[in-house]
Structure formats: C-alpha cells, structure tokens
Design an enzyme around this catalytic site. Sequence first.
Site, PDB file in Angstrom:
ATOM      1  N   ASN A   2       7.293  29.299  36.439  1.00  0.00           N
ATOM      2  CA  ASN A   2       8.001  29.339  37.339  1.00  0.00           C
ATOM      3  C   ASN A   2       9.337  30.620  36.414  1.00  0.00           C
ATOM      4  OD1 ASN A   2       7.649  27.466  38.864  1.00  0.00           O
ATOM      5  ND2 ASN A   2       8.884  25.529  38.332  1.00  0.00           N
ATOM      6  N   HIS A   7       9.847  30.251  41.473  1.00  0.00           N
ATOM      7  CA  HIS A   7       9.254  28.776  41.593  1.00  0.00           C
ATOM      8  C   HIS A   7       8.259  28.234  43.759  1.00  0.00           C
ATOM      9  CE1 HIS A   7      11.935  26.796  39.136  1.00  0.00           C
ATOM     10  NE2 HIS A   7      13.734  27.197  38.993  1.00  0.00           N
ATOM     11  N   ASP A  11       5.325  26.423  42.818  1.00  0.00           N
ATOM     12  CA  ASP A  11       4.628  25.201  43.406  1.00  0.00           C
ATOM     13  C   ASP A  11       3.045  25.541  43.591  1.00  0.00           C
ATOM     14  OD1 ASP A  11       7.462  24.471  43.191  1.00  0.00           O
ATOM     15  OD2 ASP A  11       7.526  24.882  44.656  1.00  0.00           O
ATOM     16  N   GLU A  37       5.285  18.999  35.251  1.00  0.00           N
ATOM     17  CA  GLU A  37       3.948  18.955  35.549  1.00  0.00           C
ATOM     18  C   GLU A  37       3.128  18.563  34.745  1.00  0.00           C
ATOM     19  OE1 GLU A  37       4.712  21.855  32.359  1.00  0.00           O
ATOM     20  OE2 GLU A  37       5.485  23.617  32.718  1.00  0.00           O
TER      21      GLU A  37
END
Length: 74
Positions: A2, A7, A11, A37
């Site tokens: 990220n 992000h 994702d 995670e």
Amino acid sequence: MNDVYGHTFGDLILKQLASQLKKLVRRYDTVVRYGGEEFTIISPGVDRSGGTKLAQRLLDAIGLYNFGDRAHMN
C-alpha cells in the site's frame, strides 16, 4: 504494498492471495482474512502434522504465484 503502490493495488494483491488460498484447500475448508495481511484456514479433521504439511504446501504454491497486474508484476 500500500505504501509503495497504493491501496487499490494492495487490495488487488489481497484478493489474488485469497483466491489462490481457496483454490489450494479442500472445498469444505474455510479461508478467512482476519487482519491487515493475516489469513486463517479452518481445516476440519486436520491434525498438527497435517496442518504443518498443508502450511508448507501453501507456502510452496504461493511462492510460485506472480501477484499483481501487468504494470506491477512481482
């Protein structure tokens, strides 16, 4: 991921990982993401030895998978 790629890309990686994990376990096992995670696999009837073998098999298979997209292949 990220911090470096954003992000949206992070994702994507998480979704790809979840998809791969689901493909690698039995159809009645459950794969759950429970943290940033972290994933847990609920695998009924599997003892410690079987769990260790499963974990190694997952690590080996995931290690061969190229996560990402065409712009950011890892």
